[in-house]
Design a protein around this motif. Structure first.
Motif, PDB file in Angstrom:
ATOM      1  N   LEU A 274       0.831  -1.205   0.000  1.00 47.99           N
ATOM      2  CA  LEU A 274       0.000   0.000   0.000  1.00 47.99           C
ATOM      3  C   LEU A 274       0.866   1.255   0.000  1.00 47.99           C
ATOM      4  O   LEU A 274       0.536   2.257  -0.655  1.00 47.99           O
ATOM      5  CB  LEU A 274      -0.929  -0.007   1.217  1.00 47.99           C
ATOM      6  N   TYR A 275       1.974   1.210   0.724  1.00 49.59           N
ATOM      7  CA  TYR A 275       2.877   2.368   0.743  1.00 49.59           C
ATOM      8  C   TYR A 275       3.535   2.581  -0.616  1.00 49.59           C
ATOM      9  O   TYR A 275       3.812   3.720  -1.017  1.00 49.59           O
ATOM     10  CB  TYR A 275       3.927   2.219   1.836  1.00 49.59           C
ATOM     11  N   GLN A 276       3.814   1.495  -1.320  1.00 51.02           N
ATOM     12  CA  GLN A 276       4.372   1.637  -2.665  1.00 51.02           C
ATOM     13  C   GLN A 276       3.392   2.368  -3.574  1.00 51.02           C
ATOM     14  O   GLN A 276       3.790   3.215  -4.385  1.00 51.02           O
ATOM     15  CB  GLN A 276       4.708   0.260  -3.239  1.00 51.02           C
ATOM     16  N   PHE A 277       2.112   2.073  -3.418  1.00 52.52           N
ATOM     17  CA  PHE A 277       1.109   2.763  -4.226  1.00 52.52           C
ATOM     18  C   PHE A 277       0.978   4.222  -3.792  1.00 52.52           C
ATOM     19  O   PHE A 277       0.800   5.110  -4.615  1.00 52.52           O
ATOM     20  CB  PHE A 277      -0.252   2.060  -4.115  1.00 52.52           C
ATOM     21  N   ARG A 278       1.099   4.482  -2.486  1.00 51.31           N
ATOM     22  CA  ARG A 278       1.039   5.864  -2.015  1.00 51.31           C
ATOM     23  C   ARG A 278       2.211   6.672  -2.584  1.00 51.31           C
ATOM     24  O   ARG A 278       2.058   7.857  -2.905  1.00 51.31           O
ATOM     25  CB  ARG A 278       1.065   5.919  -0.484  1.00 51.31           C
ATOM     26  N   THR A 279       3.368   6.033  -2.709  1.00 55.41           N
ATOM     27  CA  THR A 279       4.516   6.695  -3.316  1.00 55.41           C
ATOM     28  C   THR A 279       4.190   7.121  -4.747  1.00 55.41           C
ATOM     29  O   THR A 279       4.555   8.221  -5.180  1.00 55.41           O
ATOM     30  CB  THR A 279       5.736   5.760  -3.308  1.00 55.41           C
ATOM     31  N   LYS A 280       3.485   6.280  -5.469  1.00 59.18           N
ATOM     32  CA  LYS A 280       3.103   6.633  -6.842  1.00 59.18           C
ATOM     33  C   LYS A 280       2.107   7.792  -6.857  1.00 59.18           C
ATOM     34  O   LYS A 280       2.155   8.646  -7.754  1.00 59.18           O
ATOM     35  CB  LYS A 280       2.512   5.405  -7.543  1.00 59.18           C
ATOM     36  N   LEU A 281       1.234   7.836  -5.871  1.00 61.24           N
ATOM     37  CA  LEU A 281       0.325   8.980  -5.770  1.00 61.24           C
ATOM     38  C   LEU A 281       1.102  10.266  -5.483  1.00 61.24           C
ATOM     39  O   LEU A 281       0.766  11.338  -6.006  1.00 61.24           O
ATOM     40  CB  LEU A 281      -0.713   8.741  -4.668  1.00 61.24           C
TER      41      LEU A 281
END
Length: 341
Positions: A274-281
């Motif tokens: 989930l944090y990896q996706f937040r990084t993309k955001l």
């Protein structure tokens, strides 16, 4: 120059001066609005370099909270790698301090003053190692330490006045809320699986916590770009199945016979995704703000050039009007004819 021709020129130059003046005033208005947009964007521009360092520190503190909450029960089958986790947290804190030292974010100074001090963390760790705090107190203390870090996205959202940034900021804020609840779920069940039980009141709070987390996760794709929406579907398929779901279902059925170490590892892996996706955001927001800043700067340069040109034309027409109104042409001397013989 006869009077009729002179009057025609005066009328034409008055018309030109009026038109140029109107465009000059409009350009000044457009320039002021453009600069106002630049000021509104500045807070987010200042914040972008801090988003990932703050995220990394929050992520490590959440992991430390979950690990030490279970450790504080003194009922774990094996001692977790506390020292390794603390080293990772300390490294994230140093990275944040370097980012803060490099930034000139005057617009964020009031918020940055609310960030926790590392000494607070050292004191808390000492209390945990000496078993001065219960597992619930450990969880609460770390949560309070985390609040200013997690609240950064919400702060940016409240300060933002640009419609173009609302979606990206809302996506980051929504996923931040989901991640904090996922972190609290990790800590809560780490305690429960260590103690092999959970009180009715804590169980009720846990169910509410999990439902809130799922509600936030459902909202995330509505704030992501089309490309990231496809990636989100892949992330969801990876995090909501397998052994993690089985252990969560055991907890929901109030059966706390799961392995606490396995639960912590699976929950951490899910949170990392989930944090990896937040990084993309965050990268999506960074690209958006940089593009807006470049466009505003380009528009600002164009308006300044236009303003200089209009000002020159205005001065020339005003000078010509002045000449027509106040500077008289020298009288023409009559030609004297010599006597004819």
């Amino acid at each position: 120059m006869n009077d009729a021709n002179r009057n025609n020129q005066i009328w034409i130059f008055w018309l030109l001066t009026t038109i140029v003046t109107l465009y000059l005033l409009l350009t000044l208005n457009w320039l002021a609005k453009n600069q106002q947009q630049q000021l509104k964007l500045q807070t987010t521009l200042d914040a972008v370099p801090l988003l990932l360092p703050l995220q990394q520190l929050g992520r490590q503190l959440q992991a430390e909270r979950g690990m030490l909450s279970g450790f504080a029960t003194q009922q774990l089958p094996a001692r977790p790698p506390i020292e390794l986790q603390q080293l990772q947290t300390d490294a994230a804190w140093r990275d944040l301090e370097l980012a803060l030292a490099d930034t000139q974010a005057q617009t964020l100074s009031s918020y940055l003053l609310t960030l926790p001090k590392q000494q607070q963390l050292f004191l808390l760790r000492q209390q945990v190692i000496e078993h001065q705090l219960s597992s619930t107190q450990v969880k609460q203390a770390y949560t309070e330490l985390l609040l200013p870090l997690l609240g950064f996205a919400q702060y940016l959202q409240t300060k933002n006045e640009l419609a173009q940034l609302r979606g990206a900021l809302s996506g980051i804020q929504t996923l931040t809320e989901a991640l904090e609840r996922a972190g609290q779920e990790r800590a809560t069940l780490h305690i429960a699986f260590a103690q092999r039980q959970m009180s009715p009141s804590r169980y009720q709070s846990y169910v509410i916590l999990m439902n809130e987390q799922l509600d936030y996760l459902r909202q995330v794709p509505s704030f992501a770009s089309a490309e990231l929406q496809q990636e989100w579907l892949m992330v969801q398929s990876q995090i909501e199945n397998g052994a993690f779901t089985e252990l969560r279902d055991l907890a929901l059925a109030q059966q706390f016979e799961g392995d606490p170490a396995l639960w912590f590892a699976l929950a951490s892996s899910r949170i990392d995704q989930l944090y990896q996706f937040r990084t993309k955001l965050c990268h999506q927001l960074q690209r958006l703000t940089e593009d807006m800043a470049q466009q505003l700067d380009k528009t600002n340069q164009q308006l300044l050039t236009q303003l200089q040109t209009l000002l020159l034309i205005f001065l020339l027409t005003a000078w010509r009007l002045y000449r027509l109104h106040y500077v008289q042409s020298p009288p023409i001397k009559p030609v004297r004819h010599s006597a004819q013989y």
